[in-house]
Design a protein around this motif. Structure first.
Motif, PDB file in Angstrom:
ATOM      1  N   PHE A  96      -3.593  60.682  86.636  1.00 36.91           N
ATOM      2  CA  PHE A  96      -4.630  59.806  86.082  1.00 36.91           C
ATOM      3  C   PHE A  96      -4.175  59.266  84.732  1.00 36.91           C
ATOM      4  O   PHE A  96      -4.439  59.860  83.690  1.00 36.91           O
ATOM      5  CB  PHE A  96      -5.951  60.575  85.978  1.00 36.91           C
ATOM      6  CG  PHE A  96      -6.496  60.942  87.335  1.00 36.91           C
ATOM      7  CD1 PHE A  96      -7.212  60.019  88.070  1.00 36.91           C
ATOM      8  CD2 PHE A  96      -6.229  62.182  87.903  1.00 36.91           C
ATOM      9  CE1 PHE A  96      -7.688  60.332  89.346  1.00 36.91           C
ATOM     10  CE2 PHE A  96      -6.696  62.515  89.164  1.00 36.91           C
ATOM     11  CZ  PHE A  96      -7.428  61.581  89.901  1.00 36.91           C
ATOM     12  N   ALA A  98      -4.880  56.071  83.763  1.00 36.91           N
ATOM     13  CA  ALA A  98      -5.727  54.954  83.322  1.00 36.91           C
ATOM     14  C   ALA A  98      -6.473  55.288  82.037  1.00 36.91           C
ATOM     15  O   ALA A  98      -6.819  56.441  81.781  1.00 36.91           O
ATOM     16  CB  ALA A  98      -6.740  54.610  84.424  1.00 36.91           C
ATOM     17  N   PHE A 149      -3.917  62.478  81.528  1.00 32.71           N
ATOM     18  CA  PHE A 149      -3.286  62.037  80.291  1.00 32.71           C
ATOM     19  C   PHE A 149      -4.252  62.281  79.145  1.00 32.71           C
ATOM     20  O   PHE A 149      -5.462  62.367  79.363  1.00 32.71           O
ATOM     21  CB  PHE A 149      -2.937  60.543  80.354  1.00 32.71           C
ATOM     22  CG  PHE A 149      -1.551  60.293  80.887  1.00 32.71           C
ATOM     23  CD1 PHE A 149      -1.252  60.543  82.212  1.00 32.71           C
ATOM     24  CD2 PHE A 149      -0.534  59.837  80.043  1.00 32.71           C
ATOM     25  CE1 PHE A 149       0.025  60.336  82.704  1.00 32.71           C
ATOM     26  CE2 PHE A 149       0.744  59.632  80.528  1.00 32.71           C
ATOM     27  CZ  PHE A 149       1.034  59.875  81.852  1.00 32.71           C
ATOM     28  N   LYS A 163      -8.723  69.528  76.546  1.00 31.92           N
ATOM     29  CA  LYS A 163      -9.006  68.584  77.630  1.00 31.92           C
ATOM     30  C   LYS A 163      -8.596  69.157  78.979  1.00 31.92           C
ATOM     31  O   LYS A 163      -9.286  68.996  79.978  1.00 31.92           O
ATOM     32  CB  LYS A 163      -8.258  67.279  77.391  1.00 31.92           C
ATOM     33  CG  LYS A 163      -9.162  66.110  77.180  1.00 31.92           C
ATOM     34  CD  LYS A 163      -8.463  64.895  76.641  1.00 31.92           C
ATOM     35  CE  LYS A 163      -9.354  64.262  75.588  1.00 31.92           C
ATOM     36  NZ  LYS A 163      -8.774  63.075  75.000  1.00 31.92           N
TER      37      LYS A 163
HETATM   38  N1  CTP Z   1     -10.493  59.887  82.397  1.00 33.29           N
HETATM   39  C1  CTP Z   1     -11.096  59.603  83.610  1.00 33.29           C
HETATM   40  N2  CTP Z   1     -12.367  59.095  83.627  1.00 33.29           N
HETATM   41  C2  CTP Z   1     -13.036  58.891  82.486  1.00 33.29           C
HETATM   42  C3  CTP Z   1     -12.437  59.182  81.232  1.00 33.29           C
HETATM   43  C4  CTP Z   1     -11.149  59.686  81.234  1.00 33.29           C
HETATM   44  O1  CTP Z   1     -10.474  59.798  84.653  1.00 33.29           O
HETATM   45  N3  CTP Z   1     -14.271  58.406  82.528  1.00 33.29           N
HETATM   46  C5  CTP Z   1      -9.142  60.482  82.408  1.00 33.29           C
HETATM   47  C6  CTP Z   1      -8.045  59.609  81.838  1.00 33.29           C
HETATM   48  O2  CTP Z   1      -7.460  58.818  82.855  1.00 33.29           O
HETATM   49  C7  CTP Z   1      -7.068  60.648  81.315  1.00 33.29           C
HETATM   50  C8  CTP Z   1      -7.967  61.794  80.886  1.00 33.29           C
HETATM   51  O3  CTP Z   1      -9.190  61.628  81.603  1.00 33.29           O
HETATM   52  O4  CTP Z   1      -6.235  61.138  82.331  1.00 33.29           O
HETATM   53  C9  CTP Z   1      -8.245  61.919  79.439  1.00 33.29           C
HETATM   54  O5  CTP Z   1      -8.826  60.739  78.970  1.00 33.29           O
HETATM   55  P1  CTP Z   1      -9.334  60.707  77.466  1.00 33.29           P
HETATM   56  O6  CTP Z   1      -9.977  59.392  77.189  1.00 33.29           O
HETATM   57  O7  CTP Z   1      -8.193  61.138  76.593  1.00 33.29           O
HETATM   58  O8  CTP Z   1     -10.410  61.894  77.511  1.00 33.29           O
HETATM   59  P2  CTP Z   1     -11.976  61.949  77.328  1.00 33.29           P
HETATM   60  O9  CTP Z   1     -12.452  63.147  78.066  1.00 33.29           O
HETATM   61  O10 CTP Z   1     -12.603  60.650  77.699  1.00 33.29           O
HETATM   62  O11 CTP Z   1     -12.145  62.271  75.814  1.00 33.29           O
HETATM   63  P3  CTP Z   1     -12.190  61.324  74.482  1.00 33.29           P
HETATM   64  O12 CTP Z   1     -13.521  61.600  73.891  1.00 33.29           O
HETATM   65  O13 CTP Z   1     -11.029  61.844  73.639  1.00 33.29           O
HETATM   66  O14 CTP Z   1     -11.996  59.891  74.899  1.00 33.29           O
END
Ligand code: CTP
Ligand code: CA
Length: 223
Positions: A96, A98, A149, A163
């Motif tokens: 993942f 994206a 990621f 995470k």
């Molecule tokens: N991801 C996902 N669906 C979402 C948000 C994130 O599949 N709605 C996936 C991304 O593709 C990535 C991972 O989760 O592989 C981490 O994304 P990230 O944005 O770093 O994590 P979040 O849990 O959204 O935390 P943050 O508050 O740091 O954005």
């Protein structure tokens, strides 16, 4: 020579990759989105295909071309990305990459919002489904290896460790995307591979090289 360049490490395997941003409409002409070139996710899909895998790439809107030999599903919204991912399971591996928009706009307008006497519109946001966490927790369809990621601008490795646990995936590829690194949109990447076994700091390399290395690690984990 060709064989040495592309050993068929993933022959017979099905690999799903997400890449690019998601785009969440405000009205028919406006949207909110994340910054993401799609370069790293597309490079992973290309490297997996070069290693002999059957690859499904679910991508948000990007400027990079569809990799050859890969089935590409183009989506816009996070909810469409989740639906496309679920439709293409089961796979052996899911990566993942994206940059999914964490929020979408509540009550997307059907018509273009006009300027006018009523003033500046307010946007209220609702949280999008977490695709990585959803798939990691799938009872029946969880791929054997789920890789997420983590793009971070500070506390890169501690945030990535949290995470990994929170989302229930096997590995997190963590990178520092603070503007000074130039990684966002660039052709190189410096990542840390976080797994249950610990943390590996990988040397800075092109996104293509990071992708080949990840594919080799994936093949090793499945073997
Ligand atoms: N991801 C996902 N669906 C979402 C948000 C994130 O599949 N709605 C996936 C991304 O593709 C990535 C991972 O989760 O592989 C981490 O994304 P990230 O944005 O770093 O994590 P979040 O849990 O959204 O935390 P943050 O508050 O740091 O954005
Ligand atoms: Ca996020």
């Amino acid at each position: 020579a060709r064989f040495e360049e592309h050993p068929q490490l993933l022959k017979g395997r099905r690999v799903l990759v997400t890449s690019g941003p998601t785009v969440e409409p405000i009205d028919p002409v406006r949207y909110i989105a994340n910054r993401s070139s799609g370069k790293q996710g597309h490079a992973i899909a290309a490297a997996a295909a070069a290693a002999g895998a059957e690859v499904i790439l679910v991508s948000g809107p990007v400027q990079v071309p569809d990799p050859r030999g890969v089935t590409v599903i183009h989506v816009e919204r996070a909810r469409d990305m989740l639906a496309a991912v679920e439709e293409h399971l089961p796979t052996d591996v899911a990566v993942f990459a994206a940059a999914v928009a964490d929020w979408r706009v509540a009550g997307e307008a059907e018509q273009k919002i006009k300027k006018g006497p009523s003033g500046t519109p307010g946007l209220s946001l609702v949280e999008n489904p977490d695709i990585l966490a959803t798939i990691s927790r799938h009872k029946m369809l969880r791929p054997r290896l789920v890789v997420g990621f983590a793009a971070e601008t500070e506390n890169v490795v501690p945030n990535a460790k949290d995470k990994r646990i929170r989302k229930g995936c096997d590995w997190i590829v963590a990178n520092d995307v603070s503007p000074a690194t130039g990684i966002m949109g660039g052709d190189a990447n410096t990542v840390h591979l976080v797994s249950a076994e610990g943390v590996e700091d990988w040397p800075s390399a092109s996104k293509a090289e990071v992708a080949r290395r990840l594919v080799a690690r994936i093949a090793g984990a499945l073997a």
